[in-house]
Design an enzyme around this catalytic site. Structure first.
Site, PDB file in Angstrom:
ATOM      1  CG  ASP A  80      -7.321 -38.360  72.530  1.00 26.35           C
ATOM      2  OD1 ASP A  80      -6.341 -39.313  71.980  1.00 26.35           O
ATOM      3  OD2 ASP A  80      -8.019 -38.864  73.286  1.00 26.35           O
ATOM      4  CG  HIS A  91      -5.879 -42.623  72.996  1.00 27.57           C
ATOM      5  ND1 HIS A  91      -6.421 -41.483  73.393  1.00 27.57           N
ATOM      6  CD2 HIS A  91      -6.152 -43.560  73.587  1.00 27.57           C
ATOM      7  CE1 HIS A  91      -7.017 -41.760  74.371  1.00 27.57           C
ATOM      8  NE2 HIS A  91      -6.829 -43.236  74.891  1.00 27.57           N
ATOM      9  CB  SER A 129      -9.027 -43.579  76.891  1.00 35.69           C
ATOM     10  OG  SER A 129      -7.945 -43.037  77.379  1.00 35.69           O
TER      11      SER A 129
END
Ligand SMILES: *[C@@H]1O[C@H](CO)[C@@H](O)[C@H](O)[C@H]1NC(C)=O
Ligand SMILES: *[C@@H]1O[C@H](CO)[C@@H](O)[C@H](O)[C@H]1NC(C)=O
Ligand SMILES: *[C@@H]1O[C@H](CO)[C@@H](O)[C@H](O)[C@H]1NC(C)=O
Ligand SMILES: *[C@@H]1O[C@H](CO)[C@@H](O)[C@H](O)[C@H]1NC(C)=O
Ligand SMILES: *[C@@H]1O[C@H](CO)[C@@H](O)[C@H](O)[C@H]1NC(C)=O
Ligand SMILES: *[C@@H]1O[C@H](CO)[C@@H](O)[C@H](O)[C@H]1NC(C)=O
Ligand SMILES: *[C@@H]1O[C@H](CO)[C@@H](O)[C@H](O)[C@H]1NC(C)=O
Ligand SMILES: *[C@@H]1O[C@H](CO)[C@@H](O)[C@H](O)[C@H]1NC(C)=O
Ligand SMILES: *[C@@H]1O[C@H](CO)[C@@H](O)[C@H](O)[C@H]1NC(C)=O
Ligand SMILES: *[C@@H]1O[C@H](CO)[C@@H](O)[C@H](O)[C@H]1NC(C)=O
Length: 776
Positions: free
Chosen positions: A153, A219, A555
């Site tokens: 990620d 994220h 996600s």
């Protein structure tokens, strides 16, 4: 700066064409346009399995590498040798073509850019609540200590409370990973929770802010804390969605592999991360990223398909997001059969920011804002269409597009903005209205309404088109319409939930209709989880940066499943990746909190193309009763069925069974036959009968008799032979046939049903899909 980066990231993902000036956008456009051709001159050379005897390079690998280095010492960017063989290098097109012909090379392809699967637009990428995992296995924090979840990620913010290691035992001895040093990251940022952190160079951008495992996007931090974050009491987004935040497997360890920058995620870096993760000793890999739906890469040119094949061969379960390109069909990404592919659903929480009209009529709105307006409707209200500039474009004005509104008409007013396309974000409307000193925005959009976004201090909310009629009628009915927008309140026990998130990518798979994709669904809307610690762009005026943030996307659903997979693995350390996947799929549910079938954003009943086997539960997968094991031979047969020859397959797989040959008459129709926990049949028409075999393994440990229950539409007859399965020992396998016969003369649309084996204690359900369409 940070804000700009986030801005570019999301625009990169979804609004590429609007950013022509920015260097980032140019880069991105180049890469998207040329993605499958020759963008940067970086090629990935994929050479199949690694040397299985010892850790050295395969001879053919070493030879090609030497020839490349002879030409240019600095051409090599990555060398893959632990989990599989190959490398990434800057090559001329001629060299790439010539290497592709060499023995031992499976494929050579330009380094693609893969995108994060946050929401379809940054519009939706905002606020959050506590992670909704319904129950936890008891004492999971001790039992899952030895399970490591690797995450590919944007990096991690190690100081987050979600990554404290207070209750964690010593790091498992078998762990071989590392914490890489960078300017703003040292090995001491790792602990017994965060046990690994690596980053990979982006050959196109060597900025120091990218040469670190530290998350500057948010994220990766969010995803990691959802999968395995420690328990944090009193987590909230400025008081919204307050509760206890914890990951799906709070006792598991985290290893972060930073493969993404604000410009996307390089395929060559993703492969390096897989290669390292296999050598480091992770148990679960979680990837909240994938190719855009339009790319539809071949398996041998898809870094995630390649890397996950070798990870699974090494006993690692790989969980990937399905993508945010819904609700159009055939948009699902990460469709290889060895991947567990995750769709997104809503949870039972709603972020309401209501509109109050003169006369105190309340209209429901959705959005996250900290509106400073008074609670009573005292602010003038105007329909944007009536605020068009002299000689202006009234359609643009109606949608509150930039520079379309007349300042004299809008100043000091709340503006009603229409929206009919994805490319018009609420943020854009807010900017347009702010520019002409408007006071607030009421946006009309049925899809966006279902997924609350964050608008900070600015009073903005999204209402349904039905409610819009009421407001517009009111505006027309009075000479001085007034309103106010209330600050957001969190509503829980919202019904119905779960529902399929409209952005969640849908099946069938572009590679084959004979395997259902996605496999499973999990919460991916308005998820509260940890955030990087210095993101002022997410803070209302005068507040410190948030420690938690609320965002949406597949996600966010992916790490929910990764966490549960880690729990299953820690309780059953010997289970194969496919057994864990089967346990998660066969125990899924298909009903919502109204005890009615789960629906899609449009209100129709969800099908396996929306959610695979259904919504994951957290307790069911720990005790599935029976599992479908998909063997290496199944996967190799699959490669035969999609057209690979035996010489290529022998290069790809290191665990190829002695004497393996592709079955005679291999065709894509036979993909139906691999031992998958769901069943999909294409070309099913006329007086067709199709016979499918499946094998289940008893994992409940004792004597059991299971009976088959079939749920089928009236157009087909389904016979299960035998319809009883008796097990006397643990690990015992039993096979059965399912014979599908069409009773109608033709099949107008795809049909859906299920087969459930039950012994009263466990229910083991497989969905099926029958289609008259051809395989691809
Ligand atoms: C947050 O911290 C990172 C790493 O130290 C830094 O690169 C970034 O510029 C910071 N962002 C802000 C908004 O301060
Ligand atoms: C590769 O890039 C060069 C220069 O940009 C261009 O002339 C050529 O057509 C490209 N080749 C392909 C296959 O896209
Ligand atoms: C590993 O294999 C290579 C080639 O197969 C061989 O040359 C080398 O001696 C082996 N190394 C060890 C330590 O066995
Ligand atoms: C070698 O590769 C580097 C990096 O790609 C490049 O900058 C350099 O120009 C190349 N040298 C030659 C002689 O091609
Ligand atoms: C966990 O333990 C509690 C108390 O010991 C018990 O009530 C509960 O049912 C257990 N939950 C599970 C999932 O086993
Ligand atoms: C959980 O742990 C506690 C304390 O370590 C122990 O007493 C209890 O029996 C455990 N419960 C289960 C279900 O294993
Ligand atoms: C309100 O008035 C406008 C302009 O007169 C008209 O176009 C619109 O249809 C009316 N809307 C409603 C809901 O009556
Ligand atoms: C197998 O397939 C590869 C790739 O399509 C091809 O290059 C090779 O010649 C084939 N080998 C045989 C024995 O058919
Ligand atoms: C593949 O499917 C076809 C058609 O259903 C069947 O005739 C053939 O026997 C199958 N081949 C294998 C290897 O199962
Ligand atoms: C279905 O296929 C299996 C395996 O090929 C075979 O044993 C069985 O007899 C078939 N059943 C029918 C009804 O055709």
């Amino acid at each position: 700066m940070k804000g700009d980066l986030v801005f570019m990231l999301f625009y990169f993902l979804f609004f590429v064409s609007f950013l022509r000036e920015a260097r980032a956008a140019e880069l991105v456009e180049d890469n998207i346009n040329n993605n499958q051709k020759n963008n940067t001159g970086v090629y990935i050379v994929y050479m199949g399995a690694a040397d299985s005897t010892n850790g050295s390079l395969r001879n053919d690998h070493a030879h090609i590498l030497i020839s490349v280095l002879k030409r240019n010492q600095s051409a090599l960017l990555h060398n893959y040798k632990h989990g599989f063989s190959g490398f990434a290098a800057r090559l001329t097109e001629e060299d790439a073509l010539s290497i592709a012909q060499k023995p031992g090379v499976v494929s050579v392809f330009p380094d693609p850019i893969i995108k994060l699967h946050t929401t379809r637009s940054w519009d939706f990428l905002k606020y959050q609540t506590s992670i909704k995992i319904d129950s936890k296995p008891n004492n999971s924090s001790t039992s899952s200590d030895d399970t490591v979840i690797g995450i590919l990620d944007t990096g991690i913010w190690p100081e987050s409370a979600s990554f404290t290691d207070l209750d964690m035992g010593p790091i498992p001895k078998r762990w071989k990973g590392t914490c890489m040093k960078a300017q703003d990251f040292t090995p001491s940022n790792c602990n017994r929770k965060l046990i690994g952190a690596r980053f990979y160079n982006d050959p196109e951008d060597e900025s120091s802010e990218f040469l670190t495992p530290r998350d500057i996007i948010g994220h990766g931090t969010h995803v990691a804390s959802t999968a395995a974050g420690s328990t944090v009491v009193g987590a909230s987004y400025y008081g919204l969605a307050e509760g206890t935040a914890k990951g799906g497997s709070p006792g598991s360890r985290i290893a972060m592999y930073r493969v993404c920058t604000p410009f996307g995620c390089r395929g060559s870096a993703i492969l390096s991360a897989f290669d390292d993760a296999i050598a480091d000793g992770v148990d679960v890999l979680s990837l909240s990223l994938g190719s855009p739906a339009a790319f539809k890469p071949e398996l041998t040119e898809d870094p995630i398909a390649i890397g996950s094949f070798h990870a699974v061969e090494n006993g690692i379960i790989v969980v990937c997001s399905a993508g945010n390109d819904g609700p159009s069909s055939k948009t699902v990404a990460n469709v290889a059969p060895w991947i567990l592919t995750v769709a997104a659903t809503t949870i039972d929480r709603d972020f309401q920011s209501n509109v109050v009209l003169g006369g105190n009529t309340v209209i429901k709105g959705e959005g996250i804002n900290f509106s400073p307006l008074k609670q009573s409707p005292v602010y003038p209200l105007i329909n944007a269409q009536s605020a068009v500039q002299a000689n202006g474009d009234s359609v643009a004005a109606r949608k509150c597009q930039l520079d379309s509104l007349d300042k004299d008409k809008v100043k000091g007013k709340i503006v009603i903005c229409d929206s009919t396309s994805y490319s018009d974000s609420v943020e854009d409307k807010i900017e347009a209205v702010k520019n002409v000193e408007g006071l607030g925005v009421i946006a009309i959009d049925d899809l966006i309404r279902a997924v609350a976004s964050t608008y900070g201090d600015f009073p903005a909310t999204v209402i349904s088109s039905k409610d819009a009629d009421k407001i517009l009628l009111y505006v027309n009915s009075t000479s001085e319409p007034v309103a106010t927008i209330l600050p957001t309140v969190t509503m829980t026990e919202y019904k119905p939930a779960p529902a399929i998130a409209y952005f969640s990518s849908r099946g069938p798979s572009y590679i084959s209709r004979n395997i259902i994709k996605p496999d499973i669904a999990a919460p991916g809307v308005e998820i509260l989880a940890a955030w990087m610690g210095n993101d002022t762009s997410q803070a209302p005026k005068g507040k410190d940066p948030p420690l938690f943030n609320v965002i949406s996307g597949t996600s966010m659903s992916c790490p929910h499943v990764s966490g549960v997979a880690a729990s299953v693995k820690s309780q059953n350390p010997t289970w194969s990746p496919s057994a864990i996947k089967s346990a998660i799929m066969t125990t899924a549910i298909q009903k919502n909190n109204l005890k009615a079938p789960i629906t899609t954003d449009s209100g129709s009943i969800a099908t396996p193309y929306d959610y695979g086997a259904g919504e994951m539960t957290t307790s069911g997968p720990l005790q599935p009763g029976l599992v479908y094991e998909t063997s290496t031979t199944d996967y190799l047969n699959y490669l035969c069925y999609i057209g690979f020859n035996i010489s290529t397959i022998k290069i790809i797989s290191k665990t190829i069974p002695e004497g393996f040959v592709c079955p005679q008459d291999s065709s894509s129709d036979n993909i139906t036959d691999i031992n998958y926990p769901s069943i999909a049949i294409s070309k099913f028409e006329g007086k067709n009968t199709k016979n499918v075999t499946r094998t289940v393994t008893n994992v409940a440990g004792d004597d059991a008799v299971y009976t088959a229950i079939v749920d089928t539409p009236s157009e087909v007859t389904v016979n299960v032979i035998p319809d009883k399965l008796q097990f006397t020992t643990n690990s015992q396998k039993q096979s059965y046939q399912v014979i599908f016969s069409l009773t109608a003369t033709s099949l107008k649309e795809d049909l859906f049903g299920s087969i459930t084996w039950t012994n009263g204690r466990y229910s083991v359900r497989s969905p099926f899909v029958l289609s008259s369409k051809s395989n691809v």
